[in-house]
Motif scaffolding. Structure first.
Motif, PDB file in Angstrom:
ATOM      1  N   THR A   1       3.771   9.732  -6.526  1.00  0.00           N
ATOM      2  CA  THR A   1       3.824  11.160  -6.823  1.00  0.00           C
ATOM      3  C   THR A   1       3.756  11.983  -5.538  1.00  0.00           C
ATOM      4  N   LYS A   2       4.107  13.250  -5.663  1.00  0.00           N
ATOM      5  CA  LYS A   2       3.959  14.145  -4.513  1.00  0.00           C
ATOM      6  C   LYS A   2       2.501  14.241  -4.083  1.00  0.00           C
TER       7      LYS A   2
ATOM      8  N   PRO B   1       0.829  -1.207   0.000  1.00  0.00           N
ATOM      9  CA  PRO B   1       0.000   0.000   0.000  1.00  0.00           C
ATOM     10  C   PRO B   1       0.865   1.260   0.000  1.00  0.00           C
ATOM     11  N   VAL B   2       0.366   2.295  -0.633  1.00  0.00           N
ATOM     12  CA  VAL B   2       1.139   3.532  -0.788  1.00  0.00           C
ATOM     13  C   VAL B   2       1.608   4.113   0.546  1.00  0.00           C
TER      14      VAL B   2
ATOM     15  N   HIS C   1      -1.690  13.413  -0.090  1.00  0.00           N
ATOM     16  CA  HIS C   1      -3.014  12.830   0.149  1.00  0.00           C
ATOM     17  C   HIS C   1      -3.032  12.039   1.457  1.00  0.00           C
ATOM     18  N   TYR C   2      -1.968  11.264   1.699  1.00  0.00           N
ATOM     19  CA  TYR C   2      -1.943  10.392   2.868  1.00  0.00           C
ATOM     20  C   TYR C   2      -1.359  11.056   4.104  1.00  0.00           C
ATOM     21  N   PHE C   3      -0.407  11.943   3.939  1.00  0.00           N
ATOM     22  CA  PHE C   3       0.301  12.482   5.107  1.00  0.00           C
ATOM     23  C   PHE C   3       0.251  13.994   5.251  1.00  0.00           C
TER      24      PHE C   3
ATOM     25  N   ALA D   1      10.259   9.664  -4.839  1.00  0.00           N
ATOM     26  CA  ALA D   1      10.996   8.904  -5.850  1.00  0.00           C
ATOM     27  C   ALA D   1      11.350   7.518  -5.330  1.00  0.00           C
ATOM     28  N   ALA D   2      11.797   7.432  -4.073  1.00  0.00           N
ATOM     29  CA  ALA D   2      12.154   6.145  -3.486  1.00  0.00           C
ATOM     30  C   ALA D   2      10.931   5.247  -3.320  1.00  0.00           C
ATOM     31  N   ALA D   3       9.780   5.864  -3.034  1.00  0.00           N
ATOM     32  CA  ALA D   3       8.551   5.094  -2.844  1.00  0.00           C
ATOM     33  C   ALA D   3       7.862   4.764  -4.160  1.00  0.00           C
ATOM     34  N   GLY D   4       8.264   5.442  -5.250  1.00  0.00           N
ATOM     35  CA  GLY D   4       7.646   5.196  -6.546  1.00  0.00           C
ATOM     36  C   GLY D   4       6.247   5.764  -6.664  1.00  0.00           C
TER      37      GLY D   4
END
Length: 202
Positions: free
Chosen positions: A49-50, A16-17, A55-57, A44-47
């Motif tokens: 987008t900003k 999950p993202v 959205h999540y944090f 970039a490391a997580a693959g």
């Protein structure tokens, strides 16, 4: 999440993202420092987008808070279970004292990041983390006080100082513990828990 799991799953695109973002942020904050890590490097490391990060944090600050908060939630749940167990208070305290050592070592990057970067949290999040830590310490102290009231533990040293003594050792783990060192997490936990109980013997 252990150090090895964090490093090995940062690039895993099936997770999950939010987990991917946390894994990437943890690795980068631990390696480079919070202030030297950009949002662009994290996404970039997580693959992702900003836009996904926000959205999540909401912010990099939110990521820093969650890195430590997830460990504290785990430790609080486990402490509550130990405290409520049907066992003598000495056993419950020893189990709790050992567990916080093991879970800190298993999440060494998270705790290292926190103690190195807590001052960079915004005022509200700092206040929230302090309240969460205080709740944990108060539950831990209540076990010591229970043992002191019932004569199982010595009252020579105030419970607050005993708590500070144990957690001072826990908070320094990230500065010296090495996964390839001589002692396993359980061995370190047993030694520190035994030291705590020796300090409380009548």
């Amino acid at each position: 999440m252990t150090r090895g799991e964090t490093a090995g799953t940062t690039g895993c695109r099936t997770r999950p993202v939010p987990q991917r973002l946390l894994a990437a942020a943890t690795r980068l904050f631990a390696d480079q420092g919070y202030d030297r890590t950009s949002v662009q490097e994290i996404v970039a490391a997580a693959g992702v987008t900003k836009g996904a990060l926000y959205h999540y944090f909401g912010s990099k600050d939110d990521l820093l808070h969650e890195v430590y908060a997830r460990v504290l939630r785990l430790q609080q749940e486990r402490l509550d279970a130990f405290a409520e167990a049907d066992a003598p208070v000495e056993r419950r305290l020893r189990d709790a004292a050992a567990d916080v050592v093991v879970t800190s070592i298993e999440n060494l990057d998270d705790t290292k990041i926190f103690f190195r970067s807590m001052h960079q949290l915004g005022p509200e999040k700092r206040k929230q983390v302090r309240a969460e830590r205080r709740r944990y310490h108060e539950r831990f102290r209540a076990l010591i006080e229970e043992g002191q009231r019932t004569g199982v533990f010595s009252t020579a040293t105030p419970a607050d100082l005993v708590v500070d003594y144990h957690f001072g050792s826990v908070h320094h783990l990230s500065s010296w513990y090495r996964p390839d060192g001589r002692l396993t997490p359980r061995q370190v936990a047993d030694h520190l828990a035994d030291l705590l109980l020796r300090a409380l013997r009548p």
